[in-house]
Motif scaffolding. Structure first.
Motif, short mmCIF file in Angstrom:
data_model
loop_
_atom_site.label_atom_id
_atom_site.label_comp_id
_atom_site.label_asym_id
_atom_site.label_seq_id
_atom_site.Cartn_x
_atom_site.Cartn_y
_atom_site.Cartn_z
N CYS A 48 0.83 -1.21 0.00
CA CYS A 48 0.00 0.00 0.00
C CYS A 48 0.86 1.25 0.00
CB CYS A 48 -0.92 0.00 1.22
SG CYS A 48 -2.27 -1.20 1.12
N GLU A 49 1.97 1.21 0.74
CA GLU A 49 2.89 2.35 0.75
C GLU A 49 3.43 2.61 -0.66
OE1 GLU A 49 4.46 5.43 2.97
OE2 GLU A 49 3.32 3.79 3.86
N GLU A 50 3.77 1.54 -1.36
CA GLU A 50 4.29 1.67 -2.72
C GLU A 50 3.22 2.15 -3.70
OE1 GLU A 50 5.76 -2.20 -3.55
OE2 GLU A 50 7.30 -2.13 -1.98
N ALA A 51 1.97 1.70 -3.47
CA ALA A 51 0.89 2.06 -4.38
C ALA A 51 0.29 3.43 -4.08
CB ALA A 51 -0.21 1.00 -4.33
N GLY A 52 0.62 4.01 -2.93
CA GLY A 52 0.05 5.30 -2.56
C GLY A 52 -1.41 5.20 -2.18
N VAL A 53 -1.76 4.14 -1.44
CA VAL A 53 -3.14 3.93 -0.99
C VAL A 53 -3.14 3.78 0.53
CG1 VAL A 53 -5.13 2.38 -1.06
CG2 VAL A 53 -3.84 2.85 -3.14
N PRO A 54 -4.02 4.47 1.25
CA PRO A 54 -4.06 4.34 2.70
C PRO A 54 -4.37 2.92 3.14
CG PRO A 54 -5.29 6.27 1.99
CD PRO A 54 -4.96 5.49 0.76
N CYS A 55 -3.72 2.51 4.22
CA CYS A 55 -3.89 1.15 4.76
C CYS A 55 -4.03 1.26 6.27
CB CYS A 55 -2.69 0.29 4.40
SG CYS A 55 -2.69 -1.36 5.15
N VAL A 56 -4.92 0.46 6.84
CA VAL A 56 -5.06 0.35 8.29
C VAL A 56 -4.95 -1.11 8.66
CG1 VAL A 56 -6.43 0.91 10.34
CG2 VAL A 56 -6.62 2.34 8.29
N SER A 57 -4.16 -1.41 9.69
CA SER A 57 -3.94 -2.80 10.10
C SER A 57 -3.91 -2.90 11.62
CB SER A 57 -2.62 -3.33 9.51
OG SER A 57 -1.55 -2.47 9.86
N SER A 58 -3.91 -4.16 12.12
CA SER A 58 -3.89 -4.37 13.56
C SER A 58 -3.37 -5.78 13.87
CB SER A 58 -5.28 -4.16 14.17
OG SER A 58 -5.21 -4.18 15.58
N THR A 59 -3.30 -6.10 15.18
CA THR A 59 -2.82 -7.37 15.75
C THR A 59 -1.37 -7.67 15.41
OG1 THR A 59 -3.62 -8.82 13.94
CG2 THR A 59 -5.15 -8.37 15.75
N PHE A 60 -0.51 -6.70 15.63
CA PHE A 60 0.92 -6.85 15.36
C PHE A 60 1.61 -5.82 16.24
CE2 PHE A 60 4.55 -7.02 12.23
CZ PHE A 60 4.64 -8.40 12.14
N PRO A 61 2.47 -6.19 17.20
CA PRO A 61 3.08 -5.19 18.09
C PRO A 61 3.63 -4.00 17.30
CG PRO A 61 3.69 -7.38 18.82
CD PRO A 61 2.97 -7.55 17.51
N TRP A 62 3.33 -2.81 17.77
CA TRP A 62 3.58 -1.64 16.93
C TRP A 62 5.07 -1.42 16.64
CZ3 TRP A 62 6.67 2.33 18.35
CH2 TRP A 62 6.83 2.62 19.71
N GLN A 63 5.96 -1.79 17.55
CA GLN A 63 7.39 -1.59 17.27
C GLN A 63 7.84 -2.46 16.10
OE1 GLN A 63 6.17 -2.24 20.35
NE2 GLN A 63 7.25 -1.07 21.93
N VAL A 64 7.32 -3.69 16.03
CA VAL A 64 7.68 -4.59 14.94
C VAL A 64 7.14 -4.05 13.62
CG1 VAL A 64 7.67 -6.97 14.14
CG2 VAL A 64 7.58 -6.50 16.59
N TYR A 65 5.89 -3.58 13.66
CA TYR A 65 5.26 -3.00 12.47
C TYR A 65 6.03 -1.77 11.99
CZ TYR A 65 1.86 -0.20 9.85
OH TYR A 65 1.23 0.57 8.91
N TYR A 66 6.37 -0.89 12.93
CA TYR A 66 6.93 0.42 12.58
C TYR A 66 8.43 0.35 12.28
CZ TYR A 66 7.27 5.52 12.67
OH TYR A 66 7.46 6.83 12.33
N TYR A 67 9.20 -0.01 13.29
CA TYR A 67 10.65 -0.05 13.11
C TYR A 67 11.07 -1.21 12.21
CZ TYR A 67 10.57 3.23 17.01
OH TYR A 67 10.31 4.30 17.82
N GLY A 68 10.33 -2.31 12.28
CA GLY A 68 10.65 -3.47 11.45
C GLY A 68 10.50 -3.19 9.97
#
Length: 402
Positions: free
Chosen positions: A100-120
């Motif tokens: 979604c980041e590559e396509a330029g489309v907003p994405c919302v997600s959940s159930t994944f510790p935020w540090q892993v999602y963000y920094y990972g």
């Protein structure tokens, strides 16, 4: 790209990437259910005095990163998705967000510790993501919740044994700055962390020996159900009897009694509680309570309610809120900006993207629970600590592991 018009304004499509096939199909079940439940209700969204037709369209991730990327491409290029939703999967969820980041489309997600999602995924406070947003608890929140459980089981005097693998779960748990380890140490706990094991595990002899040498009788883990069962079996064979195990992975799903009535690996294991029928939360869409959603799921499917159900439902609440408050819901940049300023009460609790802890992230509150023999089901998730969630009743005492 598919384009349609409604009487009031442009039609808007919400794309959903869900695991319907493959090894993660069970993890995809809550999202699939929430979509089927809300589909007939979410026909239109009102924005600025204008009604827009709303479509919910899904694609199967096939439980793989490549399948997830393909699903995003199809939703964006063939269906014209204005926003994409997903949850679950160590490899699948980041693949959806990155696509979604590559396509330029907003994405919302959940159930994944935020540090892993963000920094990972390479995010930093100085260079946040442009299109991808997430709500979840953090590894530090897991450590805080587990520390509450360890202390409820008898205080911080003894060391805590770490049953962590050599993969992403283990690596992030022991991260010196952003993981579980520093938050647990800040609470005054000493952790015994032998070398990580390869999944699927075949022998925990080295871990058991290290725990015995340090006098460890509380174990914390992020193991799969199969590996947790192996650890408990080998511990019993060696005469090791931990008085408590805390585990954050797979424990969101109810354990099932194995053949011959053998006790499941999760029995009396303590874990995270991020959503339950007793949580004092309601839907921002129609006022449905957590209890009503759980009962609807059980009546419709004949299966026991699942913790991810509340977060799956909340994904649609966030999408509707963003489309309803965006300056132009047909423009991706406008929808992304609406997500960045979103603050709303949902069936998963209060979500606030303006509060951090870093850009693009909203946090979910945790309590401590334990899978205990139940009245209605073989095992039920009892809330045993509730320091962080106002209005959530404690409905059980912390039991010994046995």
């Amino acid at each position: 790209m598919r384009k349609t018009e409604s009487e009031g304004g442009r039609a808007l499509t919400v794309g959903v990437v869900v695991a319907r096939t493959g090894r993660l199909a069970r993890l995809g079940d809550p999202l699939a259910f929430a979509m089927s439940l809300l589909g007939p209700e979410l026909r239109r969204v009102r924005n600025g005095g204008r009604d827009h037709e709303l479509r919910l369209v899904d694609r199967d991730s096939r439980s793989s990163a490549e399948g997830a990327r393909q699903a995003v491409r199809e939703l964006v290029e063939e269906e014209g998705a204005r926003i994409v939703l997903t949850l679950a999967g160590t490899e699948v969820l980041p693949a959806v967000a990155d696509a979604c980041e590559e396509a330029g489309v907003p994405c919302v997600s959940s159930t994944f510790p935020w540090q892993v999602y963000y920094y990972g995924r390479g995010g930093t406070a100085e260079r946040p993501f442009r299109w991808t947003y997430h709500f979840c608890w953090g590894l530090d929140d897991i450590a805080e919740t587990f520390a509450d459980l360890w202390e409820a089981a008898g205080g911080p005097a003894g060391p805590i044994g770490c049953l962590w693998n050599d993969g992403p779960q283990g690596a992030w748990s022991r991260h010196a700055e952003r993981g579980f380890l520093p938050a647990a140490r800040a609470r005054g706990h000493r952790l015994v962390d032998p070398a990580g094991y390869r999944e699927p595990a075949t022998d925990f002899g080295a871990h058991l020996a290290a725990f015995r040498a340090e006098g460890t009788d509380i174990v914390t883990s992020a193991a799969t159900g199969a590996d947790l069962a192996l650890f408990r079996r080998q511990a019993a064979e060696r005469g090791a009897r931990p008085r408590l195990i805390t585990c954050s992975r797979w424990l969101a799903y109810p354990p099932s009694v194995t053949e011959a009535g053998e006790r499941p690996a999760q029995a009396n294991v303590a874990t995270l509680v991020y959503w339950s029928p007793n949580h004092p939360y309601r839907s921002s869409i129609d006022g449905t309570s957590a209890a009503e959603l759980a009962e609807n799921y059980e009546q419709s499917t004949g299966r026991q309610w699942l913790q991810p159900l509340g977060l799956a439902y909340a994904l649609f609440e966030v999408a509707v809120h963003a489309l309803a408050t965006a300056d132009d819901p047909a423009q991706a940049a406008s929808v992304a900006e609406a997500l960045g300023r979103a603050r709303l009460e949902t069936i998963a609790g209060p979500l606030d993207w303006t509060a951090g802890p870093v850009p693009n992230i909203a946090t979910v509150r945790l309590s401590g629970g334990q899978w205990q023999p139940g009245r209605r089901h073989a095992y039920e998730l009892s809330v045993v600590t509730n320091r962080q969630v106002d209005g959530l009743p404690v409905d059980g005492d912390l039991l010994p592991l046995e």
